[in-house]
Scaffold this motif. Sequence first.
Motif, PDB file in Angstrom:
ATOM      1  N   GLU A 196      -0.409 -34.234  55.967  1.00  0.00           N
ATOM      2  CA  GLU A 196      -1.264 -35.093  57.130  1.00  0.00           C
ATOM      3  C   GLU A 196      -2.338 -34.288  57.356  1.00  0.00           C
ATOM      4  OE1 GLU A 196      -0.679 -36.932  61.531  1.00  0.00           O
ATOM      5  OE2 GLU A 196       0.932 -35.883  60.702  1.00  0.00           O
ATOM      6  N   ASN A 197      -3.554 -34.817  56.862  1.00  0.00           N
ATOM      7  CA  ASN A 197      -4.680 -34.266  57.137  1.00  0.00           C
ATOM      8  C   ASN A 197      -5.090 -33.842  58.706  1.00  0.00           C
ATOM      9  OD1 ASN A 197      -5.170 -33.848  54.201  1.00  0.00           O
ATOM     10  ND2 ASN A 197      -5.936 -35.811  54.269  1.00  0.00           N
ATOM     11  N   ARG A 198      -5.518 -32.717  59.009  1.00  0.00           N
ATOM     12  CA  ARG A 198      -5.958 -32.597  60.468  1.00  0.00           C
ATOM     13  C   ARG A 198      -7.522 -32.965  60.615  1.00  0.00           C
ATOM     14  NH1 ARG A 198      -3.383 -28.575  63.488  1.00  0.00           N
ATOM     15  NH2 ARG A 198      -5.219 -27.684  64.340  1.00  0.00           N
TER      16      ARG A 198
ATOM     17  N   GLU B 299      -8.393 -40.971  55.795  1.00  0.00           N
ATOM     18  CA  GLU B 299      -8.531 -39.779  56.195  1.00  0.00           C
ATOM     19  C   GLU B 299      -7.367 -38.872  56.465  1.00  0.00           C
ATOM     20  OE1 GLU B 299     -13.103 -39.341  57.567  1.00  0.00           O
ATOM     21  OE2 GLU B 299     -11.545 -39.687  58.855  1.00  0.00           O
TER      22      GLU B 299
ATOM     23  N   SER C 249      -6.701 -37.991  50.173  1.00  0.00           N
ATOM     24  CA  SER C 249      -7.754 -36.943  50.095  1.00  0.00           C
ATOM     25  C   SER C 249      -8.361 -37.111  48.799  1.00  0.00           C
ATOM     26  CB  SER C 249      -7.232 -35.678  50.370  1.00  0.00           C
ATOM     27  OG  SER C 249      -5.891 -35.332  49.753  1.00  0.00           O
TER      28      SER C 249
END
Length: 578
Positions: free
Chosen positions: A195-197, A363, A367
């Motif tokens: 999970e992208n910050r 987002e 990615s």
Amino acid sequence: MMAQNNKNKLELTWIGKYDEHQSLEPRILIENKEYSYGKPETSTLPNGKPWNGNMLIHGDNLLALKALEQDLSGQVKCIYIDPPFNTGSRIDADGKEIGYDDGIEHSTWLSMMYARFNVLYNLLREDGAIFVHLDDNEADYCKIILDEIFGRSNFMNRITVDARSPSAFSTVNPGMFVSSEYILFYAKDRSNLIENRIRVPRTPDYAYNKFILNYDLPYSEWEFISVSEAFSKYGKVKSSNPETILKAYNKFIIENAERICRYTAISDSGAGQKVIELKKKSLVNPNDIFMLERNGLDNIYIINGQQLAFYSKNIQEIDGKCQPSKLLTDIWTDIAWEGIAKEGGVTFKRGKKPEKLIKRCLEIATSNPEDIVLDSFLGSGTTAAVAQKMDRRYIGIELGNHAYTHCVPRLKMVTDGTDQGGISKTQNWHGGSGFKFYELAPSLLKEDKYGNLVINKEYNADMLAAAMAKQEGYTYHPDQEVYWKQGFGSETDFIYTTTQFMTVEALSAIHDTMAEEETLLICCTAFQKECKQAFGNITIKKIPQMLLGRCEFDKDDYSLNIIDMPEMMESEEEETEE
């Protein structure tokens, strides 16, 4: 209602959940080149199947998802869907339903979504994620369904979205104004999901009130003044207008963020041992600055028992602009919904979502340009448009006529680069890529006048060969030199479909061209009985008899009653934006 199943787990039940249904027919997809556009990138998927480019599919979304399952199981990285909210509110002045049938009976809605979630789950990669956008009417029930299918441990978040603002027009009814919608966020397997910050813009934080005059000198020599004093000294603002001064002040603290800081308390229970020791040392050496150097991490500076927190850690480039930021939370209030009616150059009353909202979901969970994004309730095409602008692969499915009137024109403008609304400027989008437009094939078998299932007359030889390959689990890929190699199951296993009467002589001719290790399945409408046992490496079956009872044929509509969107007047668009 909640019930206990034979696995001793609680589950949501409803009328029709356990009704017996025949399996879905795995349809083929037929490209309609009249609507395909641009030059979509092609490649090979990790499972070895071909990726023929971005897909826009017109047809019932449950059948379309089933059509994708064979080639794309475990290949989709991110799913965003905005299914009908089941509110019953989409009616015109005459009480007629408009667009999605948003007022279907509760148990029917649950059954429809349950079937689709099961196929969507199969399509997701092990590190994939799904975002389901709903309102209060079904969100809680839907969560229980998703818990059952995805597993409660894979629930990531319920995101609350501020979707509308009160206005004179919308607040005429008494009671609390409802502005929230919800996005249920699940992982296929949370242990695999990265999970992208995400950081989002925020108002300036004026608690950072100290300014280091001589930041370029060694830290032990630093001198502090207040930020307001530094701004008075170095800001060089000539105007006396308060708004101009505040704007200049905010710009000043961003440009000097690396030398602006504040004191923060150090917890004896939460900080590391080295930090605590340095804190104690600083308390007996007033006004001296101490530093803890850390490899790969920001150094820690301590003075008078407190840590120096620098404003620069909160400044980030977002949408091409350096600005104060904060970590994304599960409450999204920063995405504007006003003014989206004309995004993408198409109108979609009360159904369109902001491109920025979809962008944020992608987002979080994607990615890589190789990542596939899927939306099986495509509506006006927002998810596909955003995915293309973000350089992601996509599959969009839409049953309504707006697949032609909304999605195609919108995605053409995206491809040409003439759509400069939505996220185009922040993504620096100037066009490129494209999409292929597919129609869902009709059912392979249709009832004749006697009620018997026979091969659909709409199927030509190529369609029949492709359909039989899918039915039998083969990849349809006709060999350019060997006519009977229409599809493959492995490097040595093939399928051949023909409407010709198969004789032993014809079968022998095929066998003579086969390698010793090769096997072949022949599907034909009739054959000599001697063909059945003629060769050990050739299996022959008769169509349509081999298909009967396998799945539900001659049913084309598993939809949520999606009908055409009406043309909108400009006044209606403005009403939507309020």
